[in-house]
Design a protein around this motif. Structure first.
Motif, PDB file in Angstrom:
ATOM      1  N   VAL A  33       0.848  -1.189   0.000  1.00  0.00           N
ATOM      2  CA  VAL A  33       0.000   0.000   0.000  1.00  0.00           C
ATOM      3  C   VAL A  33       0.886   1.242   0.000  1.00  0.00           C
ATOM      4  O   VAL A  33       1.799   1.364   0.820  1.00  0.00           O
ATOM      5  N   ARG A  34       0.616   2.132  -0.946  1.00  0.00           N
ATOM      6  CA  ARG A  34       1.245   3.452  -0.916  1.00  0.00           C
ATOM      7  C   ARG A  34       0.465   4.297   0.079  1.00  0.00           C
ATOM      8  O   ARG A  34      -0.698   4.605  -0.135  1.00  0.00           O
ATOM      9  N   VAL A  35       1.077   4.632   1.192  1.00  0.00           N
ATOM     10  CA  VAL A  35       0.388   5.293   2.299  1.00  0.00           C
ATOM     11  C   VAL A  35       0.103   6.752   1.948  1.00  0.00           C
ATOM     12  O   VAL A  35       0.998   7.495   1.526  1.00  0.00           O
ATOM     13  N   THR A  36      -1.144   7.149   2.119  1.00  0.00           N
ATOM     14  CA  THR A  36      -1.537   8.540   1.905  1.00  0.00           C
ATOM     15  C   THR A  36      -1.811   9.272   3.210  1.00  0.00           C
ATOM     16  O   THR A  36      -1.810  10.509   3.247  1.00  0.00           O
ATOM     17  N   ALA A  37      -2.035   8.526   4.294  1.00  0.00           N
ATOM     18  CA  ALA A  37      -2.259   9.129   5.611  1.00  0.00           C
ATOM     19  C   ALA A  37      -2.069   8.050   6.666  1.00  0.00           C
ATOM     20  O   ALA A  37      -2.390   6.878   6.441  1.00  0.00           O
ATOM     21  N   ALA A  38      -1.548   8.457   7.827  1.00  0.00           N
ATOM     22  CA  ALA A  38      -1.390   7.546   8.966  1.00  0.00           C
ATOM     23  C   ALA A  38      -1.977   8.214  10.195  1.00  0.00           C
ATOM     24  O   ALA A  38      -1.696   9.385  10.471  1.00  0.00           O
ATOM     25  N   GLY A  39      -2.816   7.476  10.930  1.00  0.00           N
ATOM     26  CA  GLY A  39      -3.436   8.009  12.135  1.00  0.00           C
ATOM     27  C   GLY A  39      -2.678   7.571  13.374  1.00  0.00           C
ATOM     28  O   GLY A  39      -2.328   6.399  13.524  1.00  0.00           O
ATOM     29  N   LEU A  40      -2.392   8.514  14.277  1.00  0.00           N
ATOM     30  CA  LEU A  40      -1.641   8.196  15.486  1.00  0.00           C
ATOM     31  C   LEU A  40      -2.566   7.781  16.626  1.00  0.00           C
ATOM     32  O   LEU A  40      -3.687   8.272  16.743  1.00  0.00           O
ATOM     33  N   PRO A 118     -14.785   3.387   1.751  1.00  0.00           N
ATOM     34  CA  PRO A 118     -16.036   3.621   1.021  1.00  0.00           C
ATOM     35  C   PRO A 118     -16.053   4.982   0.326  1.00  0.00           C
ATOM     36  O   PRO A 118     -15.369   5.922   0.738  1.00  0.00           O
ATOM     37  N   GLU A 119     -16.822   5.054  -0.728  1.00  0.00           N
ATOM     38  CA  GLU A 119     -17.010   6.330  -1.422  1.00  0.00           C
ATOM     39  C   GLU A 119     -17.528   7.366  -0.444  1.00  0.00           C
ATOM     40  O   GLU A 119     -18.403   7.084   0.382  1.00  0.00           O
ATOM     41  N   GLY A 120     -16.989   8.564  -0.529  1.00  0.00           N
ATOM     42  CA  GLY A 120     -17.439   9.627   0.351  1.00  0.00           C
ATOM     43  C   GLY A 120     -16.607   9.789   1.605  1.00  0.00           C
ATOM     44  O   GLY A 120     -16.837  10.720   2.374  1.00  0.00           O
ATOM     45  N   MET A 121     -15.624   8.908   1.834  1.00  0.00           N
ATOM     46  CA  MET A 121     -14.754   9.016   3.003  1.00  0.00           C
ATOM     47  C   MET A 121     -13.357   9.431   2.558  1.00  0.00           C
ATOM     48  O   MET A 121     -12.794   8.862   1.622  1.00  0.00           O
ATOM     49  N   SER A 122     -12.776  10.417   3.243  1.00  0.00           N
ATOM     50  CA  SER A 122     -11.433  10.870   2.915  1.00  0.00           C
ATOM     51  C   SER A 122     -10.401   9.888   3.450  1.00  0.00           C
ATOM     52  O   SER A 122     -10.655   9.108   4.383  1.00  0.00           O
ATOM     53  N   ASP A 123      -9.203   9.931   2.873  1.00  0.00           N
ATOM     54  CA  ASP A 123      -8.121   9.075   3.351  1.00  0.00           C
ATOM     55  C   ASP A 123      -7.744   9.426   4.785  1.00  0.00           C
ATOM     56  O   ASP A 123      -7.400   8.544   5.579  1.00  0.00           O
ATOM     57  N   GLU A 124      -7.793  10.716   5.138  1.00  0.00           N
ATOM     58  CA  GLU A 124      -7.446  11.119   6.495  1.00  0.00           C
ATOM     59  C   GLU A 124      -8.407  10.518   7.516  1.00  0.00           C
ATOM     60  O   GLU A 124      -7.982  10.011   8.558  1.00  0.00           O
ATOM     61  N   ILE A 280     -10.714  15.435  13.129  1.00  0.00           N
ATOM     62  CA  ILE A 280      -9.267  15.482  12.910  1.00  0.00           C
ATOM     63  C   ILE A 280      -8.740  16.731  13.604  1.00  0.00           C
ATOM     64  O   ILE A 280      -9.079  17.854  13.222  1.00  0.00           O
ATOM     65  N   ALA A 281      -7.917  16.539  14.623  1.00  0.00           N
ATOM     66  CA  ALA A 281      -7.442  17.666  15.429  1.00  0.00           C
ATOM     67  C   ALA A 281      -6.249  18.368  14.801  1.00  0.00           C
ATOM     68  O   ALA A 281      -6.111  19.588  14.913  1.00  0.00           O
ATOM     69  N   VAL A 306      -3.194  13.158  12.421  1.00  0.00           N
ATOM     70  CA  VAL A 306      -2.920  12.425  11.192  1.00  0.00           C
ATOM     71  C   VAL A 306      -1.584  12.881  10.614  1.00  0.00           C
ATOM     72  O   VAL A 306      -1.296  14.090  10.582  1.00  0.00           O
ATOM     73  N   VAL A 307      -0.777  11.933  10.167  1.00  0.00           N
ATOM     74  CA  VAL A 307       0.500  12.227   9.533  1.00  0.00           C
ATOM     75  C   VAL A 307       0.376  11.928   8.036  1.00  0.00           C
ATOM     76  O   VAL A 307      -0.093  10.858   7.645  1.00  0.00           O
ATOM     77  N   ILE A 308       0.805  12.895   7.229  1.00  0.00           N
ATOM     78  CA  ILE A 308       0.735  12.751   5.771  1.00  0.00           C
ATOM     79  C   ILE A 308       2.147  12.514   5.229  1.00  0.00           C
ATOM     80  O   ILE A 308       2.998  13.398   5.346  1.00  0.00           O
TER      81      ILE A 308
END
Length: 309
Positions: A33-40, A118-124, A280-281, A306-308
């Protein structure tokens, strides 16, 4: 090459470095997977700072950092199910998520399920969801919440707490959540009735709920467990996620691995439907990982970091 956050000794944010590592490739039963966002999550910096926590989760030095991610599949190994290149996905990998690429085992031994965004949800939003979403779902399932319940949630404004509050409300329960006064207005927007944590908690809850509390979940420490027992809540209707050995016998521990199959997708659908929000803070680039972790460790953030890459 592949950039990744690596630490070679245990400690605070100062041990985290962005390094170039060999580019990984998918083996049989795996996808890349090419990571577009990581949640801490709190567990990320706890593992990085405490050798005993790392040992518990099977993490050895040198180690990567972070578990929750979202991204796009760009390589599929043989026997990797029905995933294809180009699928937007989210899930978890132990101590490897904050990187340009991650290798994900999609077999039955995986700690986190890999799901399509799902459609309508952002990667973050997707990246902020796997660990807290699965844990919150497991908590609600463990104590069996329904419309007849009044539940006391300890640490209601945290990453897991925010989702647990909303899932409990969706189940029809009345929710009382412990928090600092600075988060009271935030919790009210989620439908919870806030109460200050600390000494005298049981008495304050009695004032809010004179007819009693039927279930409880401690999402940080053991104070809420103790208050629930004082309030007469049955042990089988109490759970905890991060209190350690201080919890009395007979109180069940909830982890994301206890969540029912399909729980992550169910939470995601509720988010897309507008029934649940994932605030998302803050957002940080990978090069600012030390600042991101320092903010996470303060435990005063209302929402996810979130880390991009």
């Amino acid at each position: 090459m592949n950039r990744a956050v690596i630490y070679e000794k245990f400690g605070g944010p100062e041990v985290l470095d962005v390094k170039e590592t060999p580019e990984p490739h998918a083996a049989p039963g795996e996808v890349r997977v090419r990571v577009t966002a990581a949640g801490l999550n709190p567990m990320d910096w706890i593992i990085a700072s405490l050798p005993e926590a790392a040992e518990q989760w099977g993490v050895t030095l040198p180690a990567g950092f972070g578990c929750d991610f979202a991204g796009v599949i760009d390589e599929v190994g043989p026997g990797a199910g029905d995933f294809v290149v180009g699928d937007r996905v989210f899930g978890g990998v132990m101590a490897r998520a904050v990187a340009d690429h991650v290798i994900v085992n999609i077999g039955p031994s995986a700690l986190w399920p890999l799901a399509r965004i799902p459609e309508g949800m952002s990667d973050e939003t997707a990246a902020a969801l796997p660990t807290p979403g699965l844990t919150a779902a497991a908590v609600v399932d463990t104590i069996g919440l329904g419309p007849d319940d009044t539940v006391l949630l300890g640490g209601a404004a945290g990453g897991v707490g925010v989702l647990t509050v909303q899932l409990a409300k969706l189940a029809g329960a009345r929710v009382i959540g412990t928090a600092s006064e600075g988060t009271f207005d935030f919790l009210r927007t989620l439908g919870a009735e806030p109460v200050t944590y600390g000494p005298g908690l049981a008495d304050r809850v009695r004032e809010l709920a004179p007819n009693g509390v039927t279930a409880a979940a401690d999402l940080f420490g053991s104070e809420t467990v103790e208050a629930a027992l004082e309030l007469g809540v049955a042990k089988q209707r109490i759970t905890w996620i991060a209190a350690g050995e201080s919890v009395p016998d007979g109180i069940r521990w909830s982890t994301g691995s206890d969540a029912a199959p399909g729980s992550l997708e169910k939470v995601a659908r509720a988010i897309v439907a507008g029934e649940i929000t994932v605030p998302i803070a803050a957002r940080f680039g990978m090069d600012d990982i030390r600042d991101a972790v320092a903010l996470q460790a303060e435990r005063h953030v209302h929402g996810k970091i979130v880390v991009i890459p």
